[in-house]
Design a protein around this motif. Sequence first.
Motif, short mmCIF file in Angstrom:
data_model
loop_
_atom_site.label_atom_id
_atom_site.label_comp_id
_atom_site.label_asym_id
_atom_site.label_seq_id
_atom_site.Cartn_x
_atom_site.Cartn_y
_atom_site.Cartn_z
N THR A 1 0.82 -1.22 0.00
CA THR A 1 0.00 0.00 0.00
C THR A 1 0.85 1.27 0.00
O THR A 1 0.34 2.36 -0.26
N ILE A 2 2.13 1.12 0.31
CA ILE A 2 3.05 2.26 0.28
C ILE A 2 3.76 2.25 -1.07
O ILE A 2 4.30 1.23 -1.49
N PRO A 3 3.76 3.38 -1.79
CA PRO A 3 4.39 3.41 -3.12
C PRO A 3 5.81 2.88 -3.11
O PRO A 3 6.59 3.16 -2.19
N GLY A 4 6.16 2.13 -4.12
CA GLY A 4 7.50 1.58 -4.23
C GLY A 4 7.69 0.85 -5.55
O GLY A 4 6.71 0.45 -6.19
N ARG A 5 8.93 0.69 -5.93
CA ARG A 5 9.25 0.06 -7.20
C ARG A 5 8.87 -1.41 -7.19
O ARG A 5 9.01 -2.10 -6.18
N TYR A 6 8.37 -1.90 -8.30
CA TYR A 6 7.97 -3.28 -8.58
C TYR A 6 6.65 -3.68 -7.91
O TYR A 6 6.14 -4.76 -8.18
N LYS A 7 6.11 -2.86 -7.02
CA LYS A 7 4.94 -3.30 -6.26
C LYS A 7 3.71 -3.49 -7.14
O LYS A 7 3.00 -4.50 -7.03
N VAL A 8 3.43 -2.54 -8.00
CA VAL A 8 2.26 -2.67 -8.86
C VAL A 8 2.48 -3.80 -9.86
O VAL A 8 1.56 -4.60 -10.12
N GLU A 9 3.68 -3.90 -10.42
CA GLU A 9 3.96 -4.96 -11.38
C GLU A 9 3.81 -6.34 -10.72
O GLU A 9 3.25 -7.27 -11.32
N ALA A 10 4.29 -6.47 -9.48
CA ALA A 10 4.14 -7.73 -8.76
C ALA A 10 2.67 -8.01 -8.45
O ALA A 10 2.20 -9.15 -8.56
N ALA A 11 1.91 -6.96 -8.10
CA ALA A 11 0.49 -7.13 -7.78
C ALA A 11 -0.29 -7.55 -9.03
O ALA A 11 -1.19 -8.40 -8.95
N VAL A 12 0.03 -6.97 -10.18
CA VAL A 12 -0.65 -7.34 -11.43
C VAL A 12 -0.32 -8.78 -11.81
O VAL A 12 -1.19 -9.54 -12.26
N THR A 13 0.94 -9.17 -11.61
CA THR A 13 1.34 -10.56 -11.89
C THR A 13 0.59 -11.52 -10.97
O THR A 13 0.10 -12.57 -11.41
N TYR A 14 0.52 -11.17 -9.69
CA TYR A 14 -0.22 -12.01 -8.75
C TYR A 14 -1.70 -12.11 -9.13
O TYR A 14 -2.30 -13.18 -9.06
N LEU A 15 -2.27 -11.00 -9.56
CA LEU A 15 -3.65 -11.00 -10.02
C LEU A 15 -3.84 -11.97 -11.18
O LEU A 15 -4.82 -12.73 -11.22
#
Length: 383
Positions: free
Chosen positions: A144-158
């Motif tokens: 929930t805290i902005p950071g590198r790779y987090k959104v990309e990892a979350a989309v991959t997990y999705l």
Amino acid sequence: MNNATRELGRRDYDASTEDGATDVESRSLSPVLFGFVKEAGINDFLAALPPRNDADALVSYCLDSGEPSLIHIHGPTFKAEYEEFWKSPSTVSLAWLSLLFGIFSCGVFIQHSLTPGTAETVLPKIFDFYRTKCATALTNSNYTIPGRYKVEAAVTYLGVEYLQSDDLRTGISVLIGVVSRVAIVMGYHRDPDIYPELSVFEREMRRRTWLVLVVLDYIIALRTGLLPVIQRGPGNATRPRNLLDDDLGPSVTILPPERPNTETANISFMVAMDQMLSIASEVTDAASEFPLTLEKTMELNNRLEATWNQIPAPWKMDSSNEATGGDDATIQRFSLGMTYQRARCILHRQHLVTQRGDRDFNALRCALWDREIKQLDDPTHGC
């Protein structure tokens, strides 16, 4: 929705039965949504890594698969980071490890699907092991805290959750609400050119990630009968250019001209799917107000046809007879074509059983018939 309403209205409802309601296999439960995540440090994840040879194979299965939904991962860049990772494993972030385990899980799925005789069998347990590690690393990174790779990892997990979920996929709809909110918090819905601190490469990869998220949202909405989670109004993110991974990298300072849309590149397909799903979702939403007025039907019909006409020729399939072979491009053309035809049927279904004499009404009724049938010189089909 009706089932949920009936359940809430039961007078004999017993909350204690919820614990016993997990007759559903644990595979169908998302660790992120249901709290099956334990606190873990980087050493716990490093201990869960497969042998190097197995890891290399899984990364290749995933990133070399040509799957369009993986455009948010730049293959050459990730592979370079992957090589550096093995030199000093303990220096990477938990978000990057989450992305790695998501790629492992994806690789297991693709390997399983491609193995003769196993495609229809239950996924191996190692798939769930890597899937859970992906979720655990993502959660422990405090996504929930902005950071590198987090959104990309979350989309991959999705995407991994989508691969193994049941046909209803209602849990995925809830999960995409979480992931999209994380992306919005980090500004992925805005055009990345407003962020001068980001490199040209990072901006383009943000566009790709947001595109994948929007397309997944539309697909899940259509398959569950729910509304899309992501609202288009507040954002102004532009679509990525039609480029191959080899056309750009972290060192580029100016994006090269995009490739012609006559090339069947993954970006071109995802953009086309975004355009088609957008109008299809609007048609589905409007058709819920059945019956539609003739004026509204005509407006949506014109927009639907205009969108279909804008789809690049390589992605258009006008007849099922064009489907020869099972290559990826054929399957992708089929996906686009079925999305278009499905929207047409939803829009015009009210005219299938109703008889009126005026010309416009009959023209809409005829839109339900397959193009090949309409071309037949046979007056019996009524068109």
